[in-house]
Every structure is written in C-alpha cells, then in structure tokens.
Design an enzyme around this catalytic site. Structure first.
Site, PDB file in Angstrom:
ATOM      1  N   TYR A  32       0.630  -1.305  -0.167  1.00 43.98           N
ATOM      2  CA  TYR A  32      -0.135   0.153  -0.142  1.00 43.98           C
ATOM      3  C   TYR A  32       0.921   1.198   0.192  1.00 43.98           C
ATOM      4  CZ  TYR A  32       0.641   1.169   4.959  1.00 43.98           C
ATOM      5  OH  TYR A  32       1.010   1.593   6.127  1.00 43.98           O
ATOM      6  N   ARG A  51       8.493   3.873  -4.498  1.00 42.29           N
ATOM      7  CA  ARG A  51       8.465   3.020  -3.081  1.00 42.29           C
ATOM      8  C   ARG A  51       7.537   1.838  -3.376  1.00 42.29           C
ATOM      9  NH1 ARG A  51       7.425   5.863   2.578  1.00 42.29           N
ATOM     10  NH2 ARG A  51       5.213   5.876   1.559  1.00 42.29           N
ATOM     11  N   ARG A  99      -8.615 -21.413  -2.797  1.00 41.56           N
ATOM     12  CA  ARG A  99      -8.683 -22.031  -1.464  1.00 41.56           C
ATOM     13  C   ARG A  99      -7.688 -21.510  -0.678  1.00 41.56           C
ATOM     14  NH1 ARG A  99      -3.971 -25.561  -2.807  1.00 41.56           N
ATOM     15  NH2 ARG A  99      -4.137 -26.484  -0.488  1.00 41.56           N
ATOM     16  N   HIS A 102      -0.927 -21.008   1.854  1.00 39.18           N
ATOM     17  CA  HIS A 102       0.152 -19.787   2.100  1.00 39.18           C
ATOM     18  C   HIS A 102       0.889 -19.424   0.926  1.00 39.18           C
ATOM     19  CE1 HIS A 102      -0.925 -20.887   6.229  1.00 39.18           C
ATOM     20  NE2 HIS A 102      -0.012 -19.982   6.569  1.00 39.18           N
ATOM     21  N   LYS A 147       6.391  -1.530   2.310  1.00 39.30           N
ATOM     22  CA  LYS A 147       5.166  -1.049   2.747  1.00 39.30           C
ATOM     23  C   LYS A 147       3.957  -1.940   2.590  1.00 39.30           C
ATOM     24  CE  LYS A 147       2.968   3.784   3.358  1.00 39.30           C
ATOM     25  NZ  LYS A 147       3.127   3.742   4.554  1.00 39.30           N
ATOM     26  N   GLU A 179      12.073   3.401  14.272  1.00 32.46           N
ATOM     27  CA  GLU A 179      11.194   4.494  13.726  1.00 32.46           C
ATOM     28  C   GLU A 179      10.026   4.498  14.637  1.00 32.46           C
ATOM     29  OE1 GLU A 179       9.610   3.424   9.967  1.00 32.46           O
ATOM     30  OE2 GLU A 179       9.448   1.288  10.224  1.00 32.46           O
ATOM     31  N   LEU A 203      10.875   1.943   7.289  1.00 29.98           N
ATOM     32  CA  LEU A 203      10.182   2.254   6.204  1.00 29.98           C
ATOM     33  C   LEU A 203      11.072   3.619   5.693  1.00 29.98           C
ATOM     34  CD1 LEU A 203       7.786   1.440   4.464  1.00 29.98           C
ATOM     35  CD2 LEU A 203       6.831   3.737   5.155  1.00 29.98           C
TER      36      LEU A 203
END
Ligand code: PDD
Length: 286
Positions: A32, A51, A99, A102, A147, A179, A203
């Site tokens: 995001y 980024r 389904r 992972h 991010k 941070e 970040l």
C-alpha cells in the site's frame, strides 16, 4: 459519499466489495501507499510510486499499472472526491484464490483499490506544545522497508500509545532507534540532526527524505547514522514525520521531558521550511 476505485471501476464506497477469499483479507498479502494531496495535487507522487515498486518487487507481486496509469487513476480519484487537501490510499493485494493456501496461487488477478480521505493534518496545538510518545521494543519482522498491508505489529504498537493517551510509539531494536509505529523519528543533539539510516529495519519515508533535503539545503548539520536508544532518550529534540502528520515535535517520551519539554528551535525552523517547500512545489505544479 466518497468515490473509490476497485479493479478497474470507479464506484461509491458502499458498493466496493472484495471476495472473502482475497489474500489481502486472509493473509495481509498486499502492498500500500498513502499519498498526501495539497490543493488537489499529489505531493511527491513519483517517489511514492517508486516506493510502491520497491514493495511490490519485495513481495513478488507484479505492478498492475505503469506510473502514467497510476497517476491518471490517482488524478481521477482526487477529482471525484471533495476537498482541496486529501489523503489518497492505494493498495494492491495478491487477489482471491479458490482455497486458502500460504504459497502463491499459480494464476490470480491482483485486487487494486484506491480511496481518498480528507487530509487531517495535526492541530496547531500539537505543534505548539509537542506531543507525547511511549516506547516499545520493535517486535516487527526484518523487512520493515516494505510498505505491506500486514500491519498487525504496527497496530499493536500504535495502540500502546493510544492506551497511554499518547500520539506515537517509538521503537527500539537491539539498543537502537528504528522508527515510530507509523512514522519516522529524528533526533536533534547539539544542533545536529540525527537520522537513522534507511535499511531493512525501517520504512524509507517520503517525508523523511524531504526533511533531510531541507536540512541539507538550509545548512542544518545532519548525521545519517544509527541512533542509540540512549541518544534518543537524552536528545535535545525528537520529531516524528509522516505523510499525514508532516513534522511534529515529540516533547515527552515515557513520561519524561525531551530537552526542555517544549518544541525546540530546530523543529521551528524545519516546520517553516517544510511549509514553504510545500507551497513552492504545489505552485510549481510538481
Ligand atoms: N505511514 N514508518 C512507518 C512504519 C509508517 O507507517 C510511515 C507512514 C512512515 C512515514 O512514511 P511517509 O513519510 O512516506 O508517510 C514511516 C502511513 C502514513 C500510514 O500507514 O498511514
């Protein structure tokens, strides 16, 4: 009602629906960005899109759009929503599988979502008195440079601040400051700006870069280097930076004053430079 973009279409937010099998929902498997918009212009768009590419590469997800297309979609979202100053949120998840598994599905269409919220910058009172923060061990993973939407650790850490009636949680890992739960943190000691270096533990903030550029341009000495926990706690000033908070002074950490307990002179200068810079780039139509 606000207008959002979901998988190729603009629609009222109440109509935006995604599958319960979406990997963003099941695994937090997505990337995001949050882009501040001033006077209907996205601030530092190219840097946010760069980024985003870094995050997508890091999580092995193809970028569904080129930069020109992102710019067009973001421009549309801004135009279709009210308010001169907005906060544009965009996210791409790996999409819905048939389904729960992972490992990545062989063939899946990413889910692309863009929305706009009003940009609520901090009230002047927070700049005048500074904000209070708490601290916590940085328990996140080792790819904090990405991010991603997997933000549970950040949410838990930010909630510690909220529980204590504070604004931010400053994170320390192995004796160093990394941070904030949702911001970058700077320290000032003896007139020198101390910035933790960009690496996998934090970040790479767009606002962080602006602050460093402004310090360099205006002759404020900077050291980009590891900042010891002790240095942060005994700093003359601490600041938090993010796209929505801009630059804010932290005057209390874990119930103790930072410096004099009031926003310091370096903060006052940086805040003025930041506001000036914003006006200049917005006028120039960056
Ligand atoms: N967060 N570090 C973390 C962990 C963050 O979540 C953010 C921003 C920053 C500052 O980055 P930038 O200057 O590019 O906004 C640093 C956004 C605002 C959010 O998640 O809402």
């Amino acid at each position: 009602m606000s207008t959002v973009f979901l998988n190729g279409q603009f629609m009222p937010i109440a109509e935006a629906k995604v599958s319960a099998m979406d990997r963003g929902f099941l695994f937090g498997d997505g990337a995001y960005e949050v882009i501040p918009v001033y006077s209907r212009r996205p601030f530092r768009l190219a840097e946010h899109l760069a980024r985003l590419r870094h995050t997508l590469d890091g999580i092995r997800l193809d970028n569904p759009h080129g930069d020109a297309e992102w710019a067009r979609l973001i421009g549309e979202i801004i135009a279709r929503n009210a308010g001169e100053d907005q906060s544009v949120y965009l996210q791409i998840t790996r999409g819905a599988d048939t389904r729960r598994n992972h490992a990545f599905p062989a063939r899946v269409t990413p889910t692309v979502y863009i929305m706009s919220e009003p940009l609520v910058t901090p009230p002047p009172s927070q700049r005048e008195t500074g904000i209070a923060a708490v601290s916590a061990p940085d328990v996140r993973w080792l790819r904090c440079d990405l991010k991603t939407t997997s933000l549970l650790a950040n949410c838990l850490l930010r909630q510690l601040a909220a529980d204590a009636g504070c604004v931010e949680t400053i994170l320390f890992r192995d004796g160093f400051m990394t941070e904030g739960a949702a911001s970058n943190i700077f320290a000032v000691k003896h007139g020198v700006l101390l910035a933790p270096p960009k690496n996998h533990l934090m970040l790479p903030g767009i606002t962080y870069d602006v602050v460093i550029e402004l310090a360099a341009a205006n002759g404020l000495p900077i050291e980009v280097r590891d900042v010891l926990e002790e240095e942060a706690r005994t700093a003359d000033e601490l600041w938090m930076t993010s796209s929505t908070k801009e630059v804010l002074p932290i005057t209390v950490l874990d119930g103790r004053f930072i410096g004099t307990g009031k926003p310091g002179p370096a903060f006052q200068m940086m805040y003025a430079w930041y506001q000036d810079f914003k006006q200049t780039v917005m006028r120039a139509g960056e």
